[in-house]
Motif scaffolding. Structure first.
Motif, PDB file in Angstrom:
ATOM      1  N   ASN A 495       0.822  -1.217   0.000  1.00  0.00           N
ATOM      2  CA  ASN A 495       0.000   0.000   0.000  1.00  0.00           C
ATOM      3  C   ASN A 495       0.852   1.262   0.000  1.00  0.00           C
ATOM      4  O   ASN A 495       0.542   2.227  -0.691  1.00  0.00           O
ATOM      5  N   ILE A 496       1.914   1.244   0.785  1.00  0.00           N
ATOM      6  CA  ILE A 496       2.769   2.438   0.844  1.00  0.00           C
ATOM      7  C   ILE A 496       3.390   2.688  -0.527  1.00  0.00           C
ATOM      8  O   ILE A 496       3.445   3.836  -0.995  1.00  0.00           O
ATOM      9  N   ASP A 497       3.809   1.623  -1.187  1.00  0.00           N
ATOM     10  CA  ASP A 497       4.358   1.787  -2.543  1.00  0.00           C
ATOM     11  C   ASP A 497       3.322   2.421  -3.473  1.00  0.00           C
ATOM     12  O   ASP A 497       3.629   3.328  -4.240  1.00  0.00           O
ATOM     13  N   THR A 498       2.101   1.908  -3.381  1.00  0.00           N
ATOM     14  CA  THR A 498       1.040   2.455  -4.239  1.00  0.00           C
ATOM     15  C   THR A 498       0.812   3.938  -3.944  1.00  0.00           C
ATOM     16  O   THR A 498       0.716   4.761  -4.857  1.00  0.00           O
ATOM     17  N   LEU A 499       0.723   4.264  -2.652  1.00  0.00           N
ATOM     18  CA  LEU A 499       0.454   5.652  -2.261  1.00  0.00           C
ATOM     19  C   LEU A 499       1.585   6.565  -2.723  1.00  0.00           C
ATOM     20  O   LEU A 499       1.352   7.670  -3.220  1.00  0.00           O
ATOM     21  N   ASN A 500       2.807   6.076  -2.564  1.00  0.00           N
ATOM     22  CA  ASN A 500       3.945   6.904  -2.987  1.00  0.00           C
ATOM     23  C   ASN A 500       3.995   7.048  -4.504  1.00  0.00           C
ATOM     24  O   ASN A 500       4.353   8.097  -5.027  1.00  0.00           O
ATOM     25  N   LYS A 501       3.624   5.976  -5.194  1.00  0.00           N
ATOM     26  CA  LYS A 501       3.616   6.018  -6.653  1.00  0.00           C
ATOM     27  C   LYS A 501       2.678   7.122  -7.144  1.00  0.00           C
ATOM     28  O   LYS A 501       2.987   7.831  -8.101  1.00  0.00           O
ATOM     29  N   HIS A 502       1.566   7.288  -6.468  1.00  0.00           N
ATOM     30  CA  HIS A 502       0.612   8.330  -6.886  1.00  0.00           C
ATOM     31  C   HIS A 502       0.877   9.671  -6.199  1.00  0.00           C
ATOM     32  O   HIS A 502       0.035  10.562  -6.261  1.00  0.00           O
ATOM     33  N   LYS A 503       2.015   9.750  -5.514  1.00  0.00           N
ATOM     34  CA  LYS A 503       2.414  11.001  -4.834  1.00  0.00           C
ATOM     35  C   LYS A 503       1.301  11.561  -3.952  1.00  0.00           C
ATOM     36  O   LYS A 503       0.922  12.728  -4.035  1.00  0.00           O
ATOM     37  N   VAL A 504       0.795  10.696  -3.088  1.00  0.00           N
ATOM     38  CA  VAL A 504      -0.303  11.111  -2.216  1.00  0.00           C
ATOM     39  C   VAL A 504       0.240  11.904  -1.034  1.00  0.00           C
ATOM     40  O   VAL A 504       1.145  11.444  -0.341  1.00  0.00           O
ATOM     41  N   HIS A 505      -0.305  13.104  -0.821  1.00  0.00           N
ATOM     42  CA  HIS A 505       0.127  13.914   0.326  1.00  0.00           C
ATOM     43  C   HIS A 505      -0.956  14.102   1.362  1.00  0.00           C
ATOM     44  O   HIS A 505      -0.691  14.454   2.492  1.00  0.00           O
ATOM     45  N   ARG A 506      -2.199  13.935   0.919  1.00  0.00           N
ATOM     46  CA  ARG A 506      -3.315  14.073   1.849  1.00  0.00           C
ATOM     47  C   ARG A 506      -4.268  12.919   1.615  1.00  0.00           C
ATOM     48  O   ARG A 506      -4.611  12.612   0.481  1.00  0.00           O
ATOM     49  N   VAL A 507      -4.703  12.307   2.703  1.00  0.00           N
ATOM     50  CA  VAL A 507      -5.636  11.191   2.581  1.00  0.00           C
ATOM     51  C   VAL A 507      -6.817  11.462   3.492  1.00  0.00           C
ATOM     52  O   VAL A 507      -6.628  11.886   4.633  1.00  0.00           O
TER      53      VAL A 507
END
Ligand code: SF4
Ligand code: SF4
Lengths: 674, 256
Positions: A495-507
């Motif tokens: 999940n962290i890889d996925t989130l980082n791949k999409h450059k997520v800063h706010r969830v």
């Protein structure tokens, strides 16, 4: 009077030696036996704050008012009384010694002693009433003798203090060397003066004998107390302040981590598999029962009792300690008796919902949940043992990235016609905020309504958001809380890889379990983003005027209440935003009998959602009963797990027609105005 | 032939494992109904997991060694790790599987089994993707072993295998001399959750593989592979009572 001095010195030496030796052996256990690391940060400021709040001011005790006041007064009384005891022994040994020089300061100190001695005496009486007359349930069946003995010692100490004081007022001790408080004006000992007035004036040689008798009783009482402290639950006098000072930075603390590359024994199987801080936890326990009497499992008839978990582990440590001490702890591979089985049953370990009610209530900051999960880890990671339903969730999480059998490619299907940017399909990373949906709201039909409501609100507020769709996987919470740290960690990494791949800063997320994982667990694994639960986010949208809500026609007849999710409330201290939101549309609101930090769990956390609940009452039924007791017509929640549990409870207990259940997002979405 | 390991005697056990596409994730293309299995993740067939569990339990109880066999292709190789984690000691993946052909599978695997002289061979009574149920019998006949099908539990005494097996309405106890082919069902056991140490050890273990280069004769011809048309009414009842009544009504009507 040299004989008395000599006896006093000998007595003190013996008691002090016994006190120190017992403490030494107890702390040897804590230093030498445990092998798990305990990581703490210095954070001096926080430690100072928490010491003042929870030790000096006895902050956590006031969660239960009457018991809290009683204990705090006893504690402060003891501190005040320390001045008397110190002077008593100092002058007993050297009659000319002045521990505190005479003067106004000394007078005021002894005024405090005089008043607090009475307070303590009344307290002892009240404690007696609570335990043996009112029979407060949480004390029943627990070391009655020990409690009685300690209360007797304390009462005797105070009574002899006043008796010696009366003799002082009567002038009996004026010429006895080493007699104390002779310089204190009687106006500074009003309580003693009052008591003196109740008795005829003591005179003659017998009164001197009486003085020495009382003196001896007082001294012996103190010395026995000293010997007894480390051997009883009053060890907490020493251990609890340390336990508070050395507690984890964040409360409630994160679960301890596992180093899979280096560790070979996972979780807690025997007494080696804890940390020295866990041992301090065991030693700090006062057997007060606050934890157990707030435990949803215990309150609904299960055998789990967090107090017994702590106390039983302590007993094992104290029983096995001496033998290990004589053998030495050098043979790493020696086999010790497992604590799971005879000492702590597997059933009890699986009954825990990890709701944190016990941790929240414990006045001495003991962490029960970490130990329970560590013992679950021992079962799951070393032996592959878990309830059947849990084993199935593991398979599903591995295979489908969800605790249920669900085709992951359909994860985002609920949002297909809603004009939502589904990243797994669009690949369009142009968004400000990621809406993390979670497994329950993705797949469960009832809970999809929550997701749809969140979407409606976000769209109304004009927020550019996206969901991951089939790229989102279970955060691993159900695995983590049931002890499968290995699976949880694997899911987290993906999940962290996925989130980082999409450059997520706010969830933002609607699920408190996802919220807690993303915010607290993932951040420890290197995921840096602002994580917000939808209750807070929606509340901000309302207060900033981005959306507005208004009461509907029906709301006038409604009575609302709010059910706190453990992972939102106790885990993350979010209590007010949902209440504020409800307050925007209605004043007809009432709290259930257990709420906010004392909120009763719905029964689903800690992986319990996927296990059978066959013993006692269902926790969810008890909770819905509390809503029914106050005649709530709508229960508002903020957690999909709570939604599943309470919705089921509502139907099964026949409240379906009388009571509605609404997530806070649904509550808002259905009341949006233009 | 009994397996001898460092002086301790045990049994030489083989477990036959099938790798299949995860059925939950197979989709039919909308419109044509064509089954799409290309991108579907692979998994161990659930009955193979029961077979592994049975084989490993026998090893744990009576001693010996378990060797796993997969007839599949290159993508199947990593899945042997799960078998290792569950307690299989050695594994061989024969690649070159092309399509469902029980006769061929039986002969490819029997070839291997014959050369290695196993006491007990365990496998699922059928597989969840093709359901032919032919393999236990075919293999037993090819390697000249006794067959005990659909067992519930297994015991060993010397060279004799004693098994309880479930028949339609009764339970039968069967004894047979080794070598024995045993097929298991979902009722036989509960496949274990492998302990983490074993999962990690499994990751480091090597998996042998070799390719089957022979022909794959097609005795049957698959003409098309489409999802059966199902006319679902897709009725949703918000209130369970209404739903239950409707279902009862339909069942009554159908039964007539
Ligand atoms: S976490 Fe909750 S369920 Fe578990 S022991 Fe503590 S109070 Fe009981
Ligand atoms: S663990 Fe804490 S709350 Fe529970 S009995 Fe011990 S001191 Fe009291």
């Amino acid at each position: 009077m040299q004989l008395f001095s000599a006896l006093l010195i000998a007595g003190l030496a013996i008691s002090a030696a016994s006190f120190i030796y017992t403490l030494y052996s107890i702390f040897w256990n804590a230093v030498k036996i445990p092998e798990k690391p305990y990581r703490i940060k210095a954070s001096i400021g926080r430690r100072a704050y928490i010491t003042i709040r929870n030790v000096l001011l006895q902050g956590k005790l006031f969660k239960e008012r009457s018991g809290g006041i009683m204990h705090a007064l006893m504690f402060w009384g003891f501190i005040a009384f320390g001045a008397y005891s110190a002077t008593f022994f100092a002058r007993g040994i050297d009659p000319s010694f002045q521990l505190i020089p005479p003067g106004e300061i000394k007078n005021v100190i002894f005024l405090t002693v005089d008043v607090f001695a009475l307070v303590v005496l009344i307290d002892v009486f009240y404690a007696f009433l609570r335990r043996w007359v009112i029979k407060i349930p949480r004390y029943q069946g627990y070391n009655g003798f020990e409690a009685a003995f300690i209360l007797f010692l304390i009462a005797t100490l105070m009574i002899t203090y006043y008796a010696l004081g009366i003799l002082r007022i009567d002038g009996v001790s004026r010429n006895i060397p080493g007699a104390i408080m002779e310089s204190i004006p009687s106006s500074y000992t009003p309580v003693t003066v009052f008591f003196a007035g109740l008795f005829p004036k003591a005179t003659g040689p017998l009164s001197v004998d009486l003085y020495w008798t009382l003196y001896t009783i007082h001294a012996l009482d103190f010395l026995i107390f000293l010997v007894y402290i480390p051997r009883s639950k009053h060890l907490h006098l020493v251990a609890a302040p340390l336990n508070v000072i050395l507690s984890k930075d964040r409360q409630p603390a994160q679960l301890s981590t596992i180093d899979f590359d280096h560790e070979t024994r996972f979780g807690a199987t025997d007494i080696r598999d804890f940390s020295w801080k866990d041992y301090l936890d065991f030693y700090s326990c006062t057997e007060c029962g606050r934890c157990t009497f707030n435990c949803p499992a215990y309150l609904t008839g299960k055998t789990l009792s967090p107090r017994d978990i702590i106390w039983d582990l302590r007993e094992v440590v104290l029983a096995e300690g001496p033998e290990l001490r004589s053998k030495g702890m050098d043979h790493k591979d020696q086999i010790l008796k497992p604590v799971i089985g005879d000492t702590i049953s597997e059933t009890d370990l699986w009954s825990c919902t990890t709701c944190m009610a016990c941790v929240e209530q414990c006045p001495v900051m003991i962490d029960h949940v970490d130990k329970i999960v560590n013992m679950r880890r021992s079962l799951v990671l070393n032996q592959g043992k878990a309830p059947k339903g849990t084993l199935e969730t593991y398979n599903n999480m591995e295979m489908y990235g969800s605790p249920w059998v669900a085709d992951p490619s359909t994860r985002g299907d609920w949002a297909k016609d809603l004009g939502v940017n589904i990243l797994s399909e669009s690949g369009n990373d142009d968004f400000e905020i990621l809406y993390w949906v979670g497994c329950v709201s993705s797949y469960d039909r009832r809970n999809q309504e929550i997701a749809k409501s969140v979407v409606k609100i976000l769209q109304k507020a004009g927020i550019k958001f996206a969901i991951l769709g089939s790229e989102e996987k279970c955060t691993g919470d159900p695995a983590k809380r049931t002890g499968n740290e290995y699976l949880a960690e694997n899911l987290a990494r993906v999940n962290i890889d996925t989130l980082n791949k999409h450059k997520v800063h706010r969830v933002i997320t609607g699920c408190p379990h996802c919220f807690n994982s993303l915010k607290n667990d993932y951040s420890e694994m290197g995921f840096k983003a602002e994580v917000i639960h939808h209750t807070e986010f929606i509340n901000q949208l309302i207060s900033s005027g981005k959306i507005s809500i208004a009461a509907t026609q029906n709301d006038k007849e409604e009575k609302f209440t709010y059910h706190d999710s453990c992972y939102l409330g106790r885990y993350n201290k979010i209590y007010e935003p949902p209440r504020e939101i409800i307050g925007h549309v209605s004043d007809n609101y009432e709290e259930m009998s257990m709420n906010k930090s004392k909120g009763l769990c719905c029964g689903a956390g800690g992986g319990r959602l996927w296990m059978d609940e066959t013993v006692g009452t269902k926790i969810s039924h008890k909770r819905i009963g509390m809503a029914s007791d106050i005649n709530a017509s709508t229960v508002v929640t903020a957690c999909p797990y709570c939604m599943i549990m309470l919705d089921d409870a509502r139907r099964v207990t026949g409240l379906e027609d009388k009571m509605k259940l609404s997530d806070i997002s649904e509550f808002v979405a259905s009341r949006l105005t233009d | 032939m009994q397996y001898i390991d460092g002086g301790s005697v045990g049994y030489n056990i083989a477990v036959l494992i099938k790798v299949i596409p995860d059925l939950e994730q197979i989709k039919a293309a909308s419109g044509t109904g064509q089954i799409q299995i290309e991108k579907v993740p692979l998994r161990l067939d659930i009955l193979s997991e029961h077979a592994i569990e049975a084989a490993v339990q026998l090893k744990e109880k009576y001693g010996g060694k378990v060797t796993g066999f997969i007839f599949g292709n290159n993508e199947s190789i990593p899945l042997m790790k799960k078998a290792y984690a569950m307690g299989v000691d050695e594994g061989l993946v024969i690649t070159g599987y092309k399509e469902n052909n029980p006769t061929l599978t039986a002969s490819v695997i029997s070839e291997k089994l014959k050369s290695l002289q196993f006491d007990i061979i365990v496998l699922g009574n059928q597989s969840a993707d093709t359901y032919t149920g032919l393999l236990p019998g075919m293999i037993a006949s090819k390697i000249n072993a006794r067959l005990i099908g659909n067992v519930l539990s297994i015991e060993i005494e010397g060279k004799e295998v004693k098994a309880r097996k479930s028949l339609e309405k009764k339970i039968e106890v069967v004894k047979a001399q080794m070598p024995v082919v045993i097929s298991v069902t979902q009722e036989t056991n509960q496949p274990r959750l492998p302990p983490v140490m074993q999962i990690m050890a499994a990751g480091r273990k090597t998996i042998q593989s070799e390719e089957y280069k022979g022909q794959t004769p097609s005795y049957t011809l698959t003409k098309s592979r489409v999802a059966p048309k199902s006319e679902r009414k897709k009725q949703i009842f918000e209130k369970p009572e209404d739903g239950i009544q409707a279902v009862v009504r339909v069942i009554k009507e159908e039964a007539r």
